[in-house]
Scaffold this active site. Structure first.
Site, mmCIF file in Angstrom:
data_model
loop_
_atom_site.group_PDB
_atom_site.id
_atom_site.type_symbol
_atom_site.label_atom_id
_atom_site.label_comp_id
_atom_site.label_asym_id
_atom_site.label_seq_id
_atom_site.Cartn_x
_atom_site.Cartn_y
_atom_site.Cartn_z
ATOM 1 N N GLY A 428 4.416 -7.249 -7.061
ATOM 2 C CA GLY A 428 5.445 -6.874 -8.036
ATOM 3 C C GLY A 428 6.846 -6.866 -7.480
ATOM 4 O O GLY A 428 7.715 -7.605 -7.927
ATOM 5 N N CYS A 639 -3.223 0.719 -3.678
ATOM 6 C CA CYS A 639 -2.912 0.323 -2.318
ATOM 7 C C CYS A 639 -3.504 1.262 -1.281
ATOM 8 O O CYS A 639 -2.819 1.953 -0.573
ATOM 9 C CB CYS A 639 -1.423 0.158 -2.105
ATOM 10 S SG CYS A 639 -0.413 1.277 -3.001
ATOM 11 N N HIS A 690 3.238 -3.567 5.450
ATOM 12 C CA HIS A 690 3.884 -2.381 6.025
ATOM 13 C C HIS A 690 4.602 -2.662 7.325
ATOM 14 O O HIS A 690 5.190 -1.766 7.920
ATOM 15 C CB HIS A 690 2.861 -1.268 6.215
ATOM 16 C CG HIS A 690 2.222 -0.872 4.917
ATOM 17 N ND1 HIS A 690 1.170 -1.566 4.382
ATOM 18 C CD2 HIS A 690 2.524 0.098 4.028
ATOM 19 C CE1 HIS A 690 0.837 -1.025 3.230
ATOM 20 N NE2 HIS A 690 1.644 -0.015 2.991
HETATM 21 N N1 GLN Z 1 4.441 -2.955 -8.403
HETATM 22 C C1 GLN Z 1 4.744 -2.077 -7.341
HETATM 23 C C2 GLN Z 1 5.496 -2.797 -6.245
HETATM 24 O O1 GLN Z 1 5.212 -3.905 -5.995
HETATM 25 C C3 GLN Z 1 3.496 -1.492 -6.772
HETATM 26 C C4 GLN Z 1 3.750 -0.553 -5.641
HETATM 27 C C5 GLN Z 1 2.554 0.236 -5.246
HETATM 28 O O2 GLN Z 1 1.500 0.095 -5.757
HETATM 29 N N2 GLN Z 1 2.694 1.100 -4.334
HETATM 30 O O3 GLN Z 1 6.358 -2.262 -5.618
HETATM 31 ZN ZN ZN Z 2 0.546 -0.864 -3.458
#
Ligand code: GLN
Ligand code: ZN
Length: 778
Positions: A428, A639, A690
Site C-alpha cells: 500500500g 504483518c 524493516h
Molecule cells: N497499507 C498499509 C501500508 O502499506 C499497511 C500497513 C500495515 O499493515 N502495517 O502502509
Molecule cells: Zn503490514
C-alpha cells in the site's frame, strides 16, 4: 485519609520531552549530563504532581530512558552476554545498544506488554546467566526522591513475570529461580536499608492461564523475598485473579493490588480479604482515558472500606504508562468531549477525591463530586454519542457475507482482472518522503491551500504509479502519500472519533503513538479515500488497489468508549467502512485491500475469551467487505506471522487474498497454511521491509519456491512483507526490481516444469523486531 498511590506514571513528558532528549542524545546533539537533566526534571515534575494530588507515595522505578523491563534486567545484572558488556559498569551508551543493537549485535527482541501497545525488550537468559547486579541507577533515583523530600514506593517487575516473559535458552526457565530470587532478595534488602518502606512487585502473569508449575513457584519465591523486605505489594492487573484469592492470601506479602476496572466482578471475591493485609484496589482506569464516575466508584468502594478501613488502598487499575499525560494540554478538543476525559494527571486527582470522600464523607467533597457529575452528564448528553441512524442500521444488521461463495467469486474476479500467474503487488504505502511530510505540515499550518495540497499529493501519486508501471507490477497502489498514518487518516474523517493534539502514549523506546478517541457513535460523513484512488486509477490500465484500514485495527489502536460493547463499536466502524468499500467499488476499483494488522493483538489474555473475540472480529471484517460486489477482489493484510493458532478465524474472514509477513520467519508459517488447507489466495511477503537491505534475487526465488511446495501456483501472490512508507525510494525500487526478476524467473520455471521441487538452503533471517509501520508510532 486512605492511602492512594499509582502503579506508575507516564515518563515521556506531556510534550514528549524525554523522546526528544533521548533522540538528540542518540544523534550526538545532546551530551549525557543534558539527557540526565531532562530525566531528572521529568521525574521531579511527575513526583510533584503525585504529591500535590495527595498520594502517600511517589512512584520510583517507573522511569526509564527506554524500557522498564530492560532496566530491571540491567539492574539484576542479567544482560545478554552476546554484547560482552560488564553489567556493573554498564554505561548509558551501552544500555542503549542493548535496546537498539550495534554494529556487531542485533537489539534485544521487542514484544508487546500483555495486551497493551507498549513494547518491552525481552530478557535473554540461559544456563550461564548470572544476576550479580548491575548499575545503581534505581538507587540514584530513590536518593533523588528522598533528597527532594518525597516518600517513595519502589516498583519492579516481579521475578516470576520477568522469567515468564524472558527468552530462556538451553535450560528450563524455572531452573533459574535459585539464582534470580537471591538477586531480587539482595535488591529488596538494599531498598530496605535505604529506607524504602514499600516495594511494589508486578506479577501480571498471575492473571494468565498459568500451568501448575508456575503457580506453585509463587509461594516459595515470595517467602524468600518477604524475608528481605517485609512490605511487598504484589501487583496484578489486566485480568482478574478471583480464582487465585486463596493463593494470594497464602502468600507472605503485605499487600496485593487487583484490577477492578478490567475485571469489575472480581471485587466480590475479595470480600473476605484479611484486615491485616493491604488490598489495593485499582479503581481508576489505567488503560483508558475516560473520566471516572466518582459516585459509582464510591458505591463500589464503600462496603470494602467498611470492612478493611485503612487496609484499603486506592490506585489506578495498572500503571498510567498506558494513557497520555495531561488533558490540560488539549486546547482544540470540543469542550463536551473534554468533559468526558481524564489523562494521567487528572486520574491522580480522581484518586484523591475518592480517598477523601470515603474517609470524610461525600459531603466534604461535594463540589468536586458535583463538577465530576456535571462534566460526565454533559459528555453523555452529546447528541453524537447516540446517533439513531447508526443504531437503526445496526439493529438490522445485514448478512455479513459477499453474496456468492468464494469459488464463484474467484471465477468472476479472475475473468475481470486477467492477471498473470504469481501476480505481483505491494502492501500500500510508498516512501513518505521529506517533501511529502513538509507539504502536509504546510497544509496543516494553513500555508498551503487545499487545492495546492491536492495537486502536490496527486503529483506524488502519479510518480508512484509511473514507478510501478516501469517496474512491471501487476496490481498497483496509489502509495498513501496523503496519509500521515493509517489510523489517524481515517480517525480524522469519521464522525464520533476525535484526534488529540498531545495525547501521546509511549509505544517503545522513544516512539509514541497518539490513539484516536472513539467517543461517539461512528459514522462516515463523506467518502474518505475514493477521490485519491479514482484519480490513481485514471493514470493506469492496470488494476489500482483501493486501500483501507480495517474495523478491528481502527478499534484496536484507539481509546474506545466503554459504555458500549467493543463488538458494537467495531460493527459501527465496519459499517462506515462498508460504505467506503461500496463507493470504491462503484468507482470501478476492482481490488480493495482492508488492512487488519492489529487483528491478532486484539486476542484476549485468557484463552477462554478468544472465541468471543474472534467471532465479532471476523464478523466486523466481513461486514466491511460486504460492500464489495462478488467480482471485486477483497484483500486483507496482516504483518506478523504468529497466527498458526487462529488460522480458522483468518479463513473465516473470507478475504479473497491475504498478504502476510513471512520473510523473517523464512516462510515456516506457510507450512501451517498448507496443513490447514487454507483455500484462498496468499501473498507471503518475500522480503523484509524493516531494513534498507536490498535482498538479492536468489533469496526471493528460494522463498517463492518454498512457498510453492505448500501453495499451488494459481493461489500464490508475490509482494513485500508490509508497507514501504518507512523506506527510501532508492532501496524500494531496487528491492522491487529484484522481486519482479525473481517472479519472472519462477514463472519461467513453472512454465517449463509445471511444478517445482526445491532443496535450497535459506539464509538466516533477522530476529523479529517491532514493526515501524504497523502502528502510528512517531
Ligand atoms: N497499507 C498499509 C501500508 O502499506 C499497511 C500497513 C500495515 O499493515 N502495517 O502502509
Ligand atoms: Zn503490514
Amino acid at each position: 485519609m486512605l492511602t492512594t498511590h499509582t502503579l506508575g506514571f507516564p515518563r515521556i513528558g506531556s510534550q514528549r520531552e524525554l523522546k526528544f532528549a533521548v533522540e538528540k542524545f542518540w544523534s550526538g546533539n545532546l551530551d549525557q549530563p543534558g539527557l540526565e537533566a531532562t530525566g531528572r526534571e521529568l521525574r521531579l515534575r511527575h513526583w510533584q504532581w503525585q504529591r500535590e494530588a495527595g498520594l502517600r507515595f511517589v512512584a520510583v522505578g517507573d522511569f526509564s530512558y527506554y524500557d522498564q523491563i530492560l532496566d530491571a534486567t540491567v539492574l539484576l545484572g542479567g544482560i545478554p552476554r552476546r554484547f560482552g558488556f560488564e553489567p556493573t559498569t554498564l554505561s548509558r551508551a551501552q544500555y542503549f545498544e542493548l535496546a537498539r543493537g550495534n554494529a556487531a549485535q542485533p537489539a534485544c527482541e521487542m514484544t508487546k506488554w500483555f495486551d497493551t501497545n507498549y513494547h518491552f525488550l525481552k530478557p535473554e537468559f540461559d544456563a550461564e546467566t548470572r544476576f550479580d547486579g548491575g548499575p545503581q541507577w534505581l538507587f540514584d533515583e530513590l536518593q533523588e526522591a528522598k533528597l527532594a523530600g518525597f516518600q517513595a514506593k519502589v516498583q519492579l517487575v516481579g521475578p516470576l513475570t520477568l522469567l515468564k516473559l524472558a527468552r530462556v535458552q538451553g535450560v528450563d526457565a524455572l531452573a533459574l529461580l535459585p539464582r534470580l530470587v537471591p538477586a531480587y532478595a539482595r535488591l529488596l534488602k538494599q531498598l530496605q536499608v535505604e529506607g524504602c518502606e514499600w516495594v511494589q512487585l508486578d506479577e501480571p502473569i498471575l492473571g494468565l492461564d498459568l500451568d501448575a508449575q508456575w503457580l506453585a513457584a509463587f509461594t516459595p519465591v515470595y517467602r524468600e523475598l518477604a524475608e528481605a523486605h517485609p512490605r511487598i505489594l504484589l501487583a496484578t492487573y489486566f485480568t482478574g485473579v478471583a480464582d487465585k484469592v486463596a493463593l494470594l492470601q497464602a502468600l507472605p506479602v503485605a499487600g496485593v493490588h487487583v484490577d477492578a476496572v478490567r475485571e469489575p466482578s472480581q471485587l466480590s471475591a475479595f470480600t473476605d480479604w484479611p484486615v491485616d493485609r493491604i488490598l489495593s484496589v485499582g479503581i481508576v482506569d489505567g488503560r483508558n482515558i475516560w473520566k471516572t464516575d466518582l459516585d459509582a466508584a464510591l458505591d463500589r468502594l464503600t462496603p470494602l472500606y467498611a470492612r478493611l478501613g485503612e487496609s484499603l488502598w486506592l490506585a489506578p487499575s495498572c500503571s498510567l504508562l498506558h494513557v497520555p499525560t495531561d488533558l490540560e494540554q488539549e486546547t482544540k478538543l470540543a469542550d463536551g468531549i473534554k468533559d468526558g476525559l481524564s489523562f494521567a494527571k487528572q486520574k491522580l486527582a480522581e484518586l484523591a477525591t475518592l480517598s477523601r470522600a470515603l474517609c470524610l464523607g461525600r459531603s466534604v467533597c461535594f463540589q468536586t463530586l458535583e463538577v465530576n457529575r456535571l462534566g460526565l452528564a454533559r459528555f453523555q448528553a452529546l447528541p453524537a454519542r447516540n446517533n439513531p441512524a447508526v443504531a437503526a442500521r445496526l439493529a438490522e444488521l445485514p448478512a455479513y457475507g459477499r453474496g456468492l461463495s468464494y469459488a464463484e467469486r474467484k471465477l468472476l474476479q479472475h475473468a475481470r482482472l486477467n492477471l498473470p500467474l504469481l501476480p505481483t503487488t505491494t502492501i500500500g504505502s510508498f516512501p513518505q518522503t521529506r517533501e511529502i511530510r513538509a507539504q502536509r505540515a504546510a497544509f496543516k499550518r494553513g500555508e498551503l491551500s487545499q487545492a495546492d495540497y491536492t495537486r502536490a499529493m496527486q503529483a506524488e501519486i502519479a510518480d508512484a504509479v509511473a514507478r510501478q508501471e516501469a517496474l512491471g507490477i501487476d496490481v498497483l497502489v496509489h502509495g498513501e502519500a496523503e496519509r500521515s498514518d493509517m489510523v489517524d487518516y481515517f480517525a480524522e474523517q469519521l464522525a464520533g472519533v476525535a484526534v488529540c493534539q498531545h495525547g501521546w502514549v509511549q509505544s517503545y523506546g522513544s516512539r509514541c503513538v497518539k490513539p484516536p478517541v472513539i467517543w461517539g457513535d461512528v459514522s462516515r460523513p463523506t467518502a474518505m479515500t475514493v477521490e485519491w484512488t479514482r484519480y490513481a486509477q485514471t493514470l493506469t490500465q492496470k488494476p489500482m488497489k483501493g486501500m483501507l484500514t480495517g474495523p478491528v485495527t481502527l478499534v484496536q489502536w484507539a481509546f474506545v468508549r466503554d459504555d458500549k460493547p467493543r463488538a458494537e463499536v467495531a460493527f459501527q466502524m465496519a459499517l462506515a467502512l462498508q460504505d467506503e468499500v461500496a463507493e470504491l467499488d462503484a468507482a470501478g476499483i476492482a481490488v480493495i485491500q482492508i488492512d487488519e494488522p492489529a487483528f491478532r493483538e486484539g486476542l484476549p489474555l485468557k484463552q477462554a475469551d478468544w472465541p468471543a473475540y474472534l467471532d465479532w472480529a471476523v464478523k466486523a471484517f466481513k461486514l466491511s467487505a460486504a460492500g464489495a460486489r462478488p467480482e471485486t477482489q477483497v484483500h486483507t493484510h496482516m504483518c506478523y506471522s504468529e497466527f498458526e493458532d487462529i488460522l480458522p478465524a483468518i479463513a473465516a474472514m473470507d478475504a479473497d487474498v491475504i498478504t502476510i509477513e513471512t520473510s523473517r520467519s523464512a516462510m515456516t508459517l506457510l507450512d501451517a497454511f498448507g496443513e490447514f488447507a487454507y483455500p484462498y489466495e496468499i501473498g507471503p511477503g518475500v522480503y523484509d521491509i524493516h531494513s534498507p537491505r536490498v535482498p538479492p534475487v536468489v533469496e526471493m526465488t528460494t522463498l517463492l519456491e518454498r512457498a510453492l511446495r505448500v501453495i499451488p501456483a494459481e493461489r500464490l501472490w508475490v509482494n513485500p512483507d508490509c508497507g514501504l512508507k518507512t523506506r527510501a525510494w532508492a532501496e524500494t525500487e531496487a528491492a522491487l526490481r529484484n522481486m519482479l526478476t525473481a517472479t519472472r524467473q519462477v514463472r519461467a520455471r513453472l512454465a517449463e516444469v509445471g511444478s517445482i521441487g526445491v532443496t535450497s538452503v535459506l539464509p538466516t533471517m533477522v530476529a523479529h523486531s517491532a514493526c515501524n509501520c504497523s502502528h502510528p508510532a512517531e
